[in-house]
Design a protein around this motif. Structure first.
Motif, PDB file in Angstrom:
ATOM      1  N   LEU A  24       0.826  -1.202   0.000  1.00 22.22           N
ATOM      2  CA  LEU A  24       0.000   0.000   0.000  1.00 22.22           C
ATOM      3  C   LEU A  24       0.859   1.251   0.000  1.00 22.22           C
ATOM      4  O   LEU A  24       0.567   2.224  -0.704  1.00 22.22           O
ATOM      5  CB  LEU A  24      -0.923   0.001   1.216  1.00 22.22           C
ATOM      6  CG  LEU A  24      -2.087  -0.992   1.188  1.00 22.22           C
ATOM      7  CD1 LEU A  24      -2.798  -1.017   2.539  1.00 22.22           C
ATOM      8  CD2 LEU A  24      -3.074  -0.637   0.079  1.00 22.22           C
ATOM      9  N   LEU A  25       1.941   1.249   0.766  1.00 18.37           N
ATOM     10  CA  LEU A  25       2.858   2.379   0.781  1.00 18.37           C
ATOM     11  C   LEU A  25       3.467   2.606  -0.600  1.00 18.37           C
ATOM     12  O   LEU A  25       3.560   3.744  -1.077  1.00 18.37           O
ATOM     13  CB  LEU A  25       3.972   2.142   1.798  1.00 18.37           C
ATOM     14  CG  LEU A  25       3.673   2.449   3.259  1.00 18.37           C
ATOM     15  CD1 LEU A  25       4.829   1.986   4.142  1.00 18.37           C
ATOM     16  CD2 LEU A  25       3.421   3.932   3.449  1.00 18.37           C
ATOM     17  N   GLY A 190      -5.316  -1.005  12.021  1.00 23.66           N
ATOM     18  CA  GLY A 190      -5.692  -1.820  10.870  1.00 23.66           C
ATOM     19  C   GLY A 190      -4.700  -1.612   9.736  1.00 23.66           C
ATOM     20  O   GLY A 190      -3.889  -0.680   9.756  1.00 23.66           O
ATOM     21  N   ILE A 191      -4.755  -2.463   8.745  1.00 22.75           N
ATOM     22  CA  ILE A 191      -3.771  -2.463   7.663  1.00 22.75           C
ATOM     23  C   ILE A 191      -3.776  -1.147   6.879  1.00 22.75           C
ATOM     24  O   ILE A 191      -2.744  -0.481   6.731  1.00 22.75           O
ATOM     25  CB  ILE A 191      -4.013  -3.645   6.695  1.00 22.75           C
ATOM     26  CG1 ILE A 191      -3.891  -4.978   7.443  1.00 22.75           C
ATOM     27  CG2 ILE A 191      -3.013  -3.594   5.532  1.00 22.75           C
ATOM     28  CD1 ILE A 191      -2.550  -5.227   8.064  1.00 22.75           C
ATOM     29  N   SER A 192      -4.925  -0.761   6.372  1.00 25.78           N
ATOM     30  CA  SER A 192      -4.999   0.428   5.524  1.00 25.78           C
ATOM     31  C   SER A 192      -4.631   1.701   6.277  1.00 25.78           C
ATOM     32  O   SER A 192      -3.857   2.528   5.788  1.00 25.78           O
ATOM     33  CB  SER A 192      -6.407   0.563   4.926  1.00 25.78           C
ATOM     34  OG  SER A 192      -6.482   1.690   4.071  1.00 25.78           O
ATOM     35  N   ALA A 193      -5.174   1.861   7.480  1.00 26.30           N
ATOM     36  CA  ALA A 193      -4.895   3.069   8.258  1.00 26.30           C
ATOM     37  C   ALA A 193      -3.439   3.115   8.729  1.00 26.30           C
ATOM     38  O   ALA A 193      -2.855   4.195   8.852  1.00 26.30           O
ATOM     39  CB  ALA A 193      -5.837   3.163   9.455  1.00 26.30           C
ATOM     40  N   THR A 194      -2.854   1.951   8.978  1.00 25.63           N
ATOM     41  CA  THR A 194      -1.430   1.916   9.337  1.00 25.63           C
ATOM     42  C   THR A 194      -0.581   2.385   8.164  1.00 25.63           C
ATOM     43  O   THR A 194       0.380   3.137   8.343  1.00 25.63           O
ATOM     44  CB  THR A 194      -1.010   0.496   9.761  1.00 25.63           C
ATOM     45  OG1 THR A 194      -1.747   0.113  10.919  1.00 25.63           O
ATOM     46  CG2 THR A 194       0.475   0.442  10.072  1.00 25.63           C
ATOM     47  N   ALA A 195      -0.948   1.947   6.961  1.00 30.30           N
ATOM     48  CA  ALA A 195      -0.237   2.415   5.762  1.00 30.30           C
ATOM     49  C   ALA A 195      -0.392   3.923   5.603  1.00 30.30           C
ATOM     50  O   ALA A 195       0.562   4.623   5.244  1.00 30.30           O
ATOM     51  CB  ALA A 195      -0.748   1.682   4.530  1.00 30.30           C
ATOM     52  N   GLN A 200       2.174   9.243   5.954  1.00 26.49           N
ATOM     53  CA  GLN A 200       2.251  10.600   6.490  1.00 26.49           C
ATOM     54  C   GLN A 200       3.585  10.827   7.195  1.00 26.49           C
ATOM     55  O   GLN A 200       4.177  11.909   7.102  1.00 26.49           O
ATOM     56  CB  GLN A 200       1.089  10.836   7.451  1.00 26.49           C
ATOM     57  CG  GLN A 200      -0.270  10.883   6.769  1.00 26.49           C
ATOM     58  CD  GLN A 200      -1.420  10.831   7.763  1.00 26.49           C
ATOM     59  OE1 GLN A 200      -1.214  10.890   8.972  1.00 26.49           O
ATOM     60  NE2 GLN A 200      -2.634  10.702   7.245  1.00 26.49           N
ATOM     61  N   TYR A 201       4.052   9.808   7.895  1.00 33.47           N
ATOM     62  CA  TYR A 201       5.347   9.891   8.575  1.00 33.47           C
ATOM     63  C   TYR A 201       6.476  10.105   7.565  1.00 33.47           C
ATOM     64  O   TYR A 201       7.348  10.961   7.745  1.00 33.47           O
ATOM     65  CB  TYR A 201       5.574   8.619   9.378  1.00 33.47           C
ATOM     66  CG  TYR A 201       6.948   8.485   9.989  1.00 33.47           C
ATOM     67  CD1 TYR A 201       7.264   9.139  11.178  1.00 33.47           C
ATOM     68  CD2 TYR A 201       7.923   7.695   9.380  1.00 33.47           C
ATOM     69  CE1 TYR A 201       8.535   9.007  11.744  1.00 33.47           C
ATOM     70  CE2 TYR A 201       9.180   7.565   9.932  1.00 33.47           C
ATOM     71  CZ  TYR A 201       9.492   8.220  11.114  1.00 33.47           C
ATOM     72  OH  TYR A 201      10.737   8.101  11.655  1.00 33.47           O
ATOM     73  N   ILE A 202       6.441   9.317   6.500  1.00 34.88           N
ATOM     74  CA  ILE A 202       7.476   9.430   5.463  1.00 34.88           C
ATOM     75  C   ILE A 202       7.419  10.788   4.779  1.00 34.88           C
ATOM     76  O   ILE A 202       8.448  11.446   4.551  1.00 34.88           O
ATOM     77  CB  ILE A 202       7.316   8.282   4.443  1.00 34.88           C
ATOM     78  CG1 ILE A 202       7.599   6.933   5.113  1.00 34.88           C
ATOM     79  CG2 ILE A 202       8.245   8.485   3.244  1.00 34.88           C
ATOM     80  CD1 ILE A 202       7.122   5.740   4.323  1.00 34.88           C
ATOM     81  N   GLN A 203       6.223  11.234   4.446  1.00 35.57           N
ATOM     82  CA  GLN A 203       6.079  12.517   3.773  1.00 35.57           C
ATOM     83  C   GLN A 203       6.484  13.673   4.684  1.00 35.57           C
ATOM     84  O   GLN A 203       7.049  14.664   4.217  1.00 35.57           O
ATOM     85  CB  GLN A 203       4.649  12.690   3.285  1.00 35.57           C
ATOM     86  CG  GLN A 203       4.318  11.790   2.096  1.00 35.57           C
ATOM     87  CD  GLN A 203       2.908  11.998   1.579  1.00 35.57           C
ATOM     88  OE1 GLN A 203       1.969  12.146   2.352  1.00 35.57           O
ATOM     89  NE2 GLN A 203       2.770  12.013   0.270  1.00 35.57           N
TER      90      GLN A 203
END
Length: 212
Positions: A24-25, A190-195, A200-203
């Protein structure tokens, strides 16, 4: 290594959804993702059979003793050669492929000690994905179509193998917070929200490079 490339590495407990989160990322950030295909690339680069890399993929039992294989040359016509290969050499071949791939573009690597191999990259973000044991077992049950007891054994054995592999080659502790930049429990969001959170962390860390 191209200092302009952003490199994301994703370590993960078995059944944590780490691979799905990495995918997803990669999709949301438009990064190239490397997982199982690293084995194929390593085989092509080394001229060895891909099944050797598959057999030793993130597996434990590293004695540094040599084991003997009869291996075909890539591109040869029924030619065979006898070669002594250690698991250390297979790791070296795979490491060279990871470094080469990281030079081409912004990348996400799943497992295989990529965080250690690429530790000199100035724009490396190493992540580790964990999850509650109940969620992990349920996910393995669905994926493998097995009962709870079998899934529990798969989870334990998978973790043991990954930990032994990582600890042996990196000198760090697999899954320990001090070994990574950020550790996340995927059961919380959850999977999607963790992604989403990780994106957001990476950006936030590399906003200019991510086009923000």
């Amino acid at each position: 290594m191209d200092a302009s490339n952003i490199i994301i590495t994703v370590g993960r407990q078995l059944g944590s959804g780490g691979k799905e989160i990495a995918a997803l990322l990669a999709q949301r950030l438009a990064y190239k993702m490397y997982d199982q295909e690293l084995l194929n690339l390593a085989a092509k680069e080394s001229g060895l059979c891909e099944r050797l890399f598959e057999r030793n993929d993130e597996q434990k039992a590293f004695s540094k003793s040599f084991f003997r294989y009869h291996l075909p040359f890539i591109g040869g016509e029924n030619e065979m050669f006898q070669n002594e290969l250690s698991q250390d050499k297979l790791f070296k071949f795979q490491s060279e492929v990871i470094v080469k791939a990281a030079e081409t573009d912004n990348c996400i690597f799943v497992g295989r000690c990529a965080d250690y191999i690429l530790r000199e990259s100035p724009k490396l973000i190493s992540l580790f994905i964990t999850a509650n044991i109940e969620d992990r077992i349920q996910r393995v049950m669905q994926r493998r179509q097995c009962d709870e007891k079998t899934a529990g054994s798969i989870v334990r054995e998978g973790d043991e193998s990954r930990a032994a592999y990582y600890d042996f080659y990196t000198g760090k502790t697999w899954g320990h917070a001090s070994s990574y930049h950020l550790c996340v429990n995927s059961s919380v969001l959850g999977i999607s929200a963790t992604a989403d959170f990780l994106g957001q962390y990476i950006q936030a860390k590399y906003s200019k490079l991510c086009g923000e």
